[in-house]
Scaffold this motif. Sequence first.
Motif, PDB file in Angstrom:
ATOM      1  N   VAL A  42      23.760 -41.602  39.705  1.00  0.00           N
ATOM      2  CA  VAL A  42      22.725 -40.558  39.646  1.00  0.00           C
ATOM      3  C   VAL A  42      23.279 -39.290  39.010  1.00  0.00           C
ATOM      4  O   VAL A  42      22.638 -38.665  38.150  1.00  0.00           O
ATOM      5  CB  VAL A  42      22.178 -40.265  41.055  1.00  0.00           C
ATOM      6  N   THR A  89      18.083 -45.378  45.017  1.00  0.00           N
ATOM      7  CA  THR A  89      17.461 -44.691  43.889  1.00  0.00           C
ATOM      8  C   THR A  89      16.165 -45.391  43.494  1.00  0.00           C
ATOM      9  O   THR A  89      15.832 -46.464  44.004  1.00  0.00           O
ATOM     10  CB  THR A  89      18.385 -44.651  42.649  1.00  0.00           C
ATOM     11  N   ARG A  90      15.458 -44.774  42.535  1.00  0.00           N
ATOM     12  CA  ARG A  90      14.261 -45.379  41.949  1.00  0.00           C
ATOM     13  C   ARG A  90      14.543 -45.909  40.551  1.00  0.00           C
ATOM     14  O   ARG A  90      13.614 -46.186  39.802  1.00  0.00           O
ATOM     15  CB  ARG A  90      13.149 -44.326  41.887  1.00  0.00           C
ATOM     16  N   LEU A  91      15.803 -46.022  40.208  1.00  0.00           N
ATOM     17  CA  LEU A  91      16.151 -46.528  38.886  1.00  0.00           C
ATOM     18  C   LEU A  91      15.703 -47.985  38.764  1.00  0.00           C
ATOM     19  O   LEU A  91      15.846 -48.761  39.715  1.00  0.00           O
ATOM     20  CB  LEU A  91      17.660 -46.412  38.655  1.00  0.00           C
ATOM     21  N   MET A 117      17.683 -35.291  39.689  1.00  0.00           N
ATOM     22  CA  MET A 117      18.249 -36.001  40.829  1.00  0.00           C
ATOM     23  C   MET A 117      17.182 -36.357  41.849  1.00  0.00           C
ATOM     24  O   MET A 117      17.194 -37.453  42.427  1.00  0.00           O
ATOM     25  CB  MET A 117      19.366 -35.172  41.463  1.00  0.00           C
ATOM     26  N   MET A 176      15.208 -39.296  40.430  1.00  0.00           N
ATOM     27  CA  MET A 176      15.951 -40.555  40.418  1.00  0.00           C
ATOM     28  C   MET A 176      16.116 -41.153  41.808  1.00  0.00           C
ATOM     29  O   MET A 176      16.173 -42.374  41.960  1.00  0.00           O
ATOM     30  CB  MET A 176      17.322 -40.352  39.761  1.00  0.00           C
ATOM     31  N   THR A 177      16.197 -40.311  42.825  1.00  0.00           N
ATOM     32  CA  THR A 177      16.353 -40.820  44.193  1.00  0.00           C
ATOM     33  C   THR A 177      15.022 -40.959  44.913  1.00  0.00           C
ATOM     34  O   THR A 177      14.993 -41.441  46.058  1.00  0.00           O
ATOM     35  CB  THR A 177      17.257 -39.886  45.015  1.00  0.00           C
ATOM     36  N   ARG A 187      27.782 -39.010  49.682  1.00  0.00           N
ATOM     37  CA  ARG A 187      27.231 -40.280  50.175  1.00  0.00           C
ATOM     38  C   ARG A 187      28.253 -41.117  50.933  1.00  0.00           C
ATOM     39  O   ARG A 187      27.898 -42.172  51.474  1.00  0.00           O
ATOM     40  CB  ARG A 187      26.642 -41.069  49.002  1.00  0.00           C
ATOM     41  N   ALA A 213      26.665 -45.333  43.822  1.00  0.00           N
ATOM     42  CA  ALA A 213      25.263 -45.101  43.498  1.00  0.00           C
ATOM     43  C   ALA A 213      25.025 -43.610  43.261  1.00  0.00           C
ATOM     44  O   ALA A 213      24.305 -43.224  42.330  1.00  0.00           O
ATOM     45  CB  ALA A 213      24.362 -45.611  44.622  1.00  0.00           C
ATOM     46  N   GLY A 214      25.646 -42.780  44.090  1.00  0.00           N
ATOM     47  CA  GLY A 214      25.542 -41.337  43.888  1.00  0.00           C
ATOM     48  C   GLY A 214      26.159 -40.906  42.570  1.00  0.00           C
ATOM     49  O   GLY A 214      25.620 -40.040  41.871  1.00  0.00           O
ATOM     50  N   VAL A 261      22.548 -48.980  44.214  1.00  0.00           N
ATOM     51  CA  VAL A 261      21.690 -48.220  43.303  1.00  0.00           C
ATOM     52  C   VAL A 261      20.222 -48.564  43.543  1.00  0.00           C
ATOM     53  O   VAL A 261      19.350 -47.681  43.590  1.00  0.00           O
ATOM     54  CB  VAL A 261      22.073 -48.498  41.842  1.00  0.00           C
TER      55      VAL A 261
END
Length: 253
Positions: free
Chosen positions: A50, A22-24, A79, A82-83, A156, A46-47, A18
């Motif tokens: 999201v 992602t940018r979480l 989406m 978040m990515t 993914r 991870a997908g 993740v």
Amino acid sequence: MRENDTFGWQWRDVAVAVGLLTRLPLSLPDDAYARGARASWAYPLAGAVVAVLAAWVAALAQAVGLEPQAVALLVLLAMVMMTGAMHEDGLADMADGFWGGWTRERRLEIMKDSHIGSYGVIALILALAARWWGLSVLLGQQDGLWALVGVAALSRAGMPVLMAWLPNARDGGLSKAQGRPSRRVALIGCGVAWAVAVFCTGWAAIGLALLAALAVAGVGLLAKAKIGGQTGDVLGASQQVCEIALLLALSLP
């Protein structure tokens, strides 16, 4: 021996995946990322994370009465945010490099350039349009939110497969830094993705998994022919191609 070939899965790999894809906001110690490609089995999860968050956005939008087209636009925006548009950037760079250069060296040089060219712009426009249309149809269907999660996981699963199948095309970059997973790691990633897809879409996951495999194989063969291997851009592009293929398949009547 391949780099990072020893497999011993850890639940922390999910957080690593993740954090990488992602940018979480996650706070992980630096040594967590040292597992590199050994954590790639968790990329499908991870997908799924999201997609679950995007599904909440969709549910809220549907609750206030928005049409599927508007809901799809919000989901797509969520989406991408978040990515960090990581996979979209890979698709654009691959399109520019593969069709903008005549030699392997020139293609890799173009892909590394931060500027975007005509091929990249066209690829992004077509990809976003295809995803929006597929999402607008899917989210108008019963259980469309569940299917969204299955698509995100399956799209993914091909990334660790390409990492294991093809050598690194350049000496640097994100993919090179992660190393190459063993085939076992790649297969476990595929199994995890398929399990998520079965849970979300039922036995339709069989057909979806076959379609995803074809999409990944197509991207992989193209990358092998064009640059002799894979890069982070190729991995991102494979996710986009898979997602588009799966969304379009699910949107068929």
